[in-house]
Design a protein around this motif. Sequence first.
Motif, mmCIF file in Angstrom:
data_model
loop_
_atom_site.group_PDB
_atom_site.id
_atom_site.type_symbol
_atom_site.label_atom_id
_atom_site.label_comp_id
_atom_site.label_asym_id
_atom_site.label_seq_id
_atom_site.Cartn_x
_atom_site.Cartn_y
_atom_site.Cartn_z
ATOM 1 N N ALA A 49 0.878 -1.317 -0.040
ATOM 2 C CA ALA A 49 0.087 0.079 -0.139
ATOM 3 C C ALA A 49 0.944 1.313 0.125
ATOM 4 N N ALA A 50 1.801 1.224 0.643
ATOM 5 C CA ALA A 50 2.786 2.464 0.825
ATOM 6 C C ALA A 50 3.478 2.806 -0.227
ATOM 7 N N LEU A 51 3.853 1.762 -1.092
ATOM 8 C CA LEU A 51 4.293 1.946 -2.561
ATOM 9 C C LEU A 51 3.326 2.040 -3.609
ATOM 10 N N GLY A 52 2.003 2.037 -3.288
ATOM 11 C CA GLY A 52 1.143 2.142 -4.440
ATOM 12 C C GLY A 52 1.012 0.865 -5.197
ATOM 13 N N LEU A 53 1.121 -0.473 -4.954
ATOM 14 C CA LEU A 53 1.365 -1.527 -5.407
ATOM 15 C C LEU A 53 0.205 -2.498 -5.312
ATOM 16 N N ALA A 74 0.039 9.763 -4.804
ATOM 17 C CA ALA A 74 1.066 10.393 -5.881
ATOM 18 C C ALA A 74 0.720 9.730 -7.238
ATOM 19 N N PRO A 75 0.858 10.189 -8.277
ATOM 20 C CA PRO A 75 0.653 9.738 -9.491
ATOM 21 C C PRO A 75 1.693 8.356 -9.789
ATOM 22 N N GLU A 80 6.651 5.066 -9.450
ATOM 23 C CA GLU A 80 7.547 4.225 -10.205
ATOM 24 C C GLU A 80 8.960 4.640 -10.028
ATOM 25 N N LYS A 81 9.129 6.028 -9.859
ATOM 26 C CA LYS A 81 10.302 6.401 -9.676
ATOM 27 C C LYS A 81 11.022 6.393 -8.105
ATOM 28 N N VAL A 82 10.107 6.078 -7.662
ATOM 29 C CA VAL A 82 10.526 5.900 -6.193
ATOM 30 C C VAL A 82 10.748 4.628 -5.897
#
Lengths: 333, 327
Positions: A49-53, A74-75, A80-82
């Motif tokens: 969740a934290a990494l939007g996955l 975040a978009p 993806e960059k992070v």
Amino acid sequence: MANLVEIRDLRVAFDGVPVLHGIDLDVRPGEALGLVGESGCGKSVTWLAALGLLPSKAKVSGTVTLGETDLSGAPQAKLEKVRGGRIAMIFQDPSSALNPVLKVGRQLCEALRLHRGLTGNDARREALRLMDMVGIPDARGRFSLYPHEFSGGQCQRLMIAMALAGEPDLLIADEPTTALDATIQAQILDLLARLRAEMNMAIVFISHDLGAVAQVCERVCVMYAGRIVEQGAVGLLFERPRHPYTRGLFDAIPRLHGPRTPLVPIPGTVPDPRNLPKGCAFQPRCAHARGFCQSERPDLLAQKDGRKLACAFPLPEGSEEVEREVRREGMLQ
Amino acid sequence: MSPLLEANDLVRVYAGRKGLFGKAVPVRAVDGVSLRVNRGETLGIVGESGSGKSTLGRLLLGVDPAQGGTVQFDGQQLPEAGTQAWRALRARMQMVYQDPLAALDRRLTIATQIREPLDIHRVGTPEQREARVAELMRAVGLRPDQAGRYPHELSGGQRQRVVIARALATDPDLLVCDEPVSALDVSIQAQVVNLLRELQGDGRLSMVFISHDLKVVRNLCDRVAVMYLGRIVEEGPSEELFANPQHPYTQALISSVPEPGRALDSRVILQGEPPNPARRPSGCAFHPRCARATDICRGQVPDLIPVAPGQTAACHHVTGARATRAA
Ligand SMILES: Nc1ncnc2c1ncn2[C@@H]1O[C@H](COP(=O)(O)OP(=O)(O)OP(=O)(O)O)[C@@H](O)[C@H]1O
Ligand SMILES: Nc1ncnc2c1ncn2[C@@H]1O[C@H](COP(=O)(O)OP(=O)(O)OP(=O)(O)O)[C@@H](O)[C@H]1O
Ligand SMILES: [Mg+2]
Ligand SMILES: [Mg+2]
């Protein structure tokens, strides 16, 4: 020092069923943090969740900040960059991380191009260095092999190499050793500890092997049914657990030395997220529970000794030196 | 009294998967294993992944045919698999696998599945079978009201208890358990381990317990055999073997169990890779990873020799029956 990552009130629900109920978690630069708890308690979901996955059906709320950057909402492009950049993750399911139809050298070079802009010979040189660093023998000779031509332990190491490609500040290792042999497991734990020291990288180590966590981590969070129930320095928690659940996890482990006595299981099973008990979620399995626990849910509160604890009737604090020694000898082995 | 189970020189070679160049390389999964299990005894089998533990378990029951060697059960040669005699004998020897969900039929209630072996072997009247199922469920700690449940309505630990209850239905003399608790959380694992301990209690049941969890093996087993690449490299009483491992592989294996309070660097970290069974190293198969390896290890396969009372090891650098114990 400022925290590297701050998670605040992170909540996740799948199909309307909440599985994370507000997680607050900090990761300091360079530290090794362990996340433990029974299967399904939300260890993986927290970081996915934290990494939007998480898949789009997951409903996520709360904030996640990485230094100055707000990751929540975040978009995808920014996330993806992070991911793979400042934060890298080694997944629980190894088959998901390496592409079976691409040569490993190429995959590493691709990761280096993506996260560090390296191409051509620079990328190749760096890829070989990473393969050496994680202990792939004869990296040069094996640069052009496919993942299936490596052993399980080597694939795990290649995944670590991939994760290191972006020189992350934080490596999230989700059960990095569960699928491996004991002797290879020891190699990987050793590798993680060494890399962390060499690269001054923080590690979040997700595992249900409390022994492995104790060896790798300085701080531990114990999760139960989507909440953190106890959190603190490794020595403190493992020698003097105060939450009956933490204690139960230790007591259940058989010993490698000493008398061979019956084990002490935690009775019952983890609750179904669709049907959580009222009050403290652990209460139906807890020998110390009283009436109060059935109606009121304890908050996670800071304690004098620096730990955080969510229990209305915790185990006594000042158990004598003797008992501590006994526990050390016994349960933790 | 003769041992309940005795295996001599078992060999199982698989044709092997086709290699890179399309040549099938034979894999000697089990390569000359001898062992015995006494009545009421639990023998643990540990070792690296791919060392042949599961294959050995299947050979012992005759589920997988051995290409060489013999198995004697209760003093008799094991009948050929598939024959009437073998099927009848299977009531006395049962197997429990790692994954309870795969072992159970999701369309049948658990009571039906526990009763299945009784139906197959035509044990007792229908009423007696009902009673036996209730008794078994009680013995493994399942509640009577769970009889009508389906596997997916139970927790992992409960499912594994169903599998064990079913294996126990015909009152077998031997239970071969292949990683029976590996998929379970420690909390639940302890429940199942305790159940197996209780079953050992009355001394009638013998077990072969295959697991990579050394802590569980030590807790449960009377004797332990350590496998490496298809062979037993060390065997002995559980207590002794864990306190005083002699083979360098056993030493590394035991040392690799993470223990809090013991620094990572005090552990024996093996260099090198786990072996490839299709390309067995010459001599002692462990020599490429062994810090003590010398020329003899590269050239000559070491035999199992006695190293202590009841304990044997196959290593050129372990001296026979040691007199004093190293401090
Ligand atoms: N994609 C998904 N869809 C629906 N539910 C999910 C999904 N992923 C996870 N869950 C649920 O979320 C809860 C937390 O799962 P999570 O994977 O975080 O557990 P975990 O602590 O990592 O367990 P394990 O030790 O088994 O890996 C569980 O109840 C799980 O069933
Ligand atoms: N049916 C089969 N066909 C071909 N090869 C097989 C078969 N079963 C096992 N093998 C091979 O035999 C060797 C021994 O396998 P086995 O499953 O007995 O090992 P194990 O010790 O049980 O390993 P693990 O700890 O991973 O379960 C392995 O190299 C395996 O790939
Ligand atoms: Mg997980
Ligand atoms: Mg196996």
